[in-house]
Enzyme design. Sequence first.
Site, mmCIF file in Angstrom:
data_model
loop_
_atom_site.group_PDB
_atom_site.id
_atom_site.type_symbol
_atom_site.label_atom_id
_atom_site.label_comp_id
_atom_site.label_asym_id
_atom_site.label_seq_id
_atom_site.Cartn_x
_atom_site.Cartn_y
_atom_site.Cartn_z
ATOM 1 C CB ALA A 124 -0.930 -0.010 1.218
ATOM 2 N NE ARG A 127 2.829 5.112 -11.998
ATOM 3 C CZ ARG A 127 2.614 4.275 -10.990
ATOM 4 N NH1 ARG A 127 1.579 4.435 -10.184
ATOM 5 N NH2 ARG A 127 3.429 3.264 -10.780
ATOM 6 C CB CYS A 182 1.226 -13.056 -2.197
ATOM 7 S SG CYS A 182 0.363 -11.544 -1.762
ATOM 8 C CD1 TRP A 204 -25.190 -27.397 -21.904
ATOM 9 C CD2 TRP A 204 -25.772 -25.469 -20.946
ATOM 10 N NE1 TRP A 204 -26.344 -26.985 -22.498
ATOM 11 C CE2 TRP A 204 -26.738 -25.797 -21.920
ATOM 12 C CE3 TRP A 204 -25.941 -24.283 -20.221
ATOM 13 C CZ2 TRP A 204 -27.835 -24.996 -22.188
ATOM 14 C CZ3 TRP A 204 -27.039 -23.491 -20.480
ATOM 15 C CH2 TRP A 204 -27.966 -23.853 -21.444
HETATM 16 P P1 FAD Z 1 2.398 -4.737 4.874
HETATM 17 O O1 FAD Z 1 2.750 -5.554 3.688
HETATM 18 O O2 FAD Z 1 2.144 -5.363 6.154
HETATM 19 O O3 FAD Z 1 3.382 -3.536 4.991
HETATM 20 C C1 FAD Z 1 3.320 -2.614 6.036
HETATM 21 C C2 FAD Z 1 4.716 -2.131 6.317
HETATM 22 O O4 FAD Z 1 4.635 -1.045 7.246
HETATM 23 C C3 FAD Z 1 5.592 -3.189 7.002
HETATM 24 O O5 FAD Z 1 6.765 -3.415 6.253
HETATM 25 C C4 FAD Z 1 5.907 -2.585 8.367
HETATM 26 O O6 FAD Z 1 7.225 -2.876 8.809
HETATM 27 C C5 FAD Z 1 5.753 -1.100 8.104
HETATM 28 N N1 FAD Z 1 5.452 -0.337 9.315
HETATM 29 C C6 FAD Z 1 4.519 -0.620 10.250
HETATM 30 N N2 FAD Z 1 4.523 0.308 11.235
HETATM 31 C C7 FAD Z 1 5.494 1.188 10.909
HETATM 32 C C8 FAD Z 1 5.986 2.355 11.532
HETATM 33 N N3 FAD Z 1 5.484 2.803 12.688
HETATM 34 N N4 FAD Z 1 6.992 3.037 10.932
HETATM 35 C C9 FAD Z 1 7.505 2.604 9.747
HETATM 36 N N5 FAD Z 1 7.083 1.490 9.126
HETATM 37 C C10 FAD Z 1 6.085 0.795 9.686
HETATM 38 N N6 FAD Z 1 -2.780 -11.343 -0.379
HETATM 39 C C11 FAD Z 1 -3.374 -11.677 -1.559
HETATM 40 O O7 FAD Z 1 -4.136 -10.876 -2.109
HETATM 41 N N7 FAD Z 1 -3.129 -12.887 -2.153
HETATM 42 C C12 FAD Z 1 -2.272 -13.793 -1.617
HETATM 43 O O8 FAD Z 1 -2.050 -14.870 -2.194
HETATM 44 C C13 FAD Z 1 -1.648 -13.479 -0.382
HETATM 45 N N8 FAD Z 1 -0.800 -14.353 0.213
HETATM 46 C C14 FAD Z 1 -0.179 -14.003 1.372
HETATM 47 C C15 FAD Z 1 0.708 -14.909 1.953
HETATM 48 C C16 FAD Z 1 1.353 -14.581 3.123
HETATM 49 C C17 FAD Z 1 2.295 -15.584 3.737
HETATM 50 C C18 FAD Z 1 1.148 -13.316 3.719
HETATM 51 C C19 FAD Z 1 1.869 -12.950 4.986
HETATM 52 C C20 FAD Z 1 0.270 -12.414 3.162
HETATM 53 C C21 FAD Z 1 -0.398 -12.748 1.979
HETATM 54 N N9 FAD Z 1 -1.299 -11.867 1.383
HETATM 55 C C22 FAD Z 1 -1.926 -12.205 0.206
HETATM 56 C C23 FAD Z 1 -1.623 -10.572 2.031
HETATM 57 C C24 FAD Z 1 -0.762 -9.458 1.480
HETATM 58 O O9 FAD Z 1 0.587 -9.810 1.519
HETATM 59 C C25 FAD Z 1 -1.013 -8.203 2.309
HETATM 60 O O10 FAD Z 1 -2.377 -7.908 2.198
HETATM 61 C C26 FAD Z 1 -0.194 -7.013 1.841
HETATM 62 O O11 FAD Z 1 1.172 -7.241 2.011
HETATM 63 C C27 FAD Z 1 -0.580 -5.767 2.639
HETATM 64 O O12 FAD Z 1 0.202 -4.706 2.256
HETATM 65 P P2 FAD Z 1 0.353 -3.431 3.198
HETATM 66 O O13 FAD Z 1 1.298 -2.528 2.488
HETATM 67 O O14 FAD Z 1 -0.975 -2.916 3.571
HETATM 68 O O15 FAD Z 1 0.972 -3.964 4.538
#
Ligand code: FAD
Length: 457
Positions: free
Chosen positions: A14, A24, A45, A441
């Site tokens: 995210a 962009r 993932c 089908w």
């Molecule tokens: P994260 O990837 O959790 O990233 C958040 C980041 O913020 C972390 O690196 C953390 O260190 C950092 N952070 C937190 N607090 C702070 C702070 N105070 N200061 C600085 N940095 C901070 N999704 C699918 O759609 N399909 C799949 O097949 C799938 N398989 C998965 C398999 C596994 C084993 C796992 C663990 C997840 C899987 N997911 C899958 C879920 C997907 O990986 C997550 O939904 C996605 O990574 C979320 O992204 P994010 O950026 O929101 O959070």
Amino acid sequence: MARERLVVIGGVAAGLSAASQARRLNRWMDIRVYEKGPDVSYSACGLPYFVEGLVPDADSLRVHSPEFFRTEREIDVLTNHEAVEISTSRRRVTVVTPGGRAPEDIPYDHLVIATGAEPAWPEIQGLGLGGVFHVNDLQSTLALKRYLDSGSVRQAVIIGGGYIGLEMAEALKTSDRAVTLLEHSPHLFEAVDQQILEMIQQELGRHSVEVFTGARVMSLAGDEPRGNKGSVRRVHSEQGSFEADCVVLATGVRPRVRLAEEAGITLGTDGAIAVNDYMETNIAGALAAGDCADTLNLVSGRRTYVPLGTTANKQGRVAGENAAGGRTRFPGIVGTAVVKVFSLEVGRTGLSQKQAQEAGYRIAEAAVRAPARARYLGGQDIIVKLVADRSTGRLLGAQMAGPEGVAKRIDVLATALHARLTAEQVYQLDLSYAPPFSTVWDPILIAVRQLLRELKR
Ligand code: FAD
């Protein structure tokens, strides 16, 4: 004139989608991403497939380096920088930098919180023992992989039977390693109904994975008599004790929101940050995206929390665009997910039977078995389960499982849910057919035909 500044907290799906999309749209903005860990921009993932050995090295899971973001996108991505406080009134984030230097106060004009989710571990004694891992991030997964590669693991226990637990069962099972899966609730993989569950259980059985449901784990015992010392040897659960020289925790996640909550940002469903369609929080200038934020379930019309990578990327992009002066929406999700369990593809979208009933619908349902493609070309049966609203005939949910042709077919029904199609309208869909890919089908249409009969009852 000072450049506007976007600060992003969190450097994975995210956060980096937000930063990249903001760039962009706005060439001049100063964009900084603070990531508390050492890793950014990697595919969580893919972690189960790295453990399994299908991905030969962890670097293949990395998408871009901080250097790439600096040179190609003019985005400063700072690893090992933890945001410890947000002052929304002063529009500042306090960041702890490496090397023990004094914390820095970073002013921002726009803030995107993308702090993700953290493992939700139940109360279990002995989690600090050696040989106990989770796969929620790259570092812990690397440690698990090193442990497995040392060759001493003969008996692995997975705690948690959600989709990550299922993927890990496949990842850990080898001819000389036994795998036991313990799930505290009465069912594995709550997101699917009984017919699909039976296929998952059969597949796990076919691969000699032992499954115990209703098996709440109370404690782990090590090879040293006291406390959290030594390496894990046994897992004690309500269904008995199990030998283990490796334990993987797959007990789900919860939104990582402490920072946002302390800053006065409102929390919503399941404790995730409450956002609107523009990914805005209740505080001006502060947006949130990904596994730390909630979203709308477009089928039930209720707010929901479904932490998935596909949603995190899209929400991040919307948050980044809006932080950079755009005005775009993330309308919500229908709850689509796929998972591979050994040779089985499992897909689901919308509401399960239980979820639909809990949401107050009077439902009709149908489940059929039909070949995914022409039998004379080796087509194998898949199960298609559909749920519809009796009063309107609208499709509410779908699930599928089978050895082929599931993972992408479920997307047809996800599209139908987005379009709010009735069962009758799904039946009229012009789906493709040629013997190597389908039957005349399609299994979806056979299931809808059955569903239409049920709706008339
Ligand atoms: P994260 O990837 O959790 O990233 C958040 C980041 O913020 C972390 O690196 C953390 O260190 C950092 N952070 C937190 N607090 C702070 C702070 N105070 N200061 C600085 N940095 C901070 N999704 C699918 O759609 N399909 C799949 O097949 C799938 N398989 C998965 C398999 C596994 C084993 C796992 C663990 C997840 C899987 N997911 C899958 C879920 C997907 O990986 C997550 O939904 C996605 O990574 C979320 O992204 P994010 O950026 O929101 O959070």
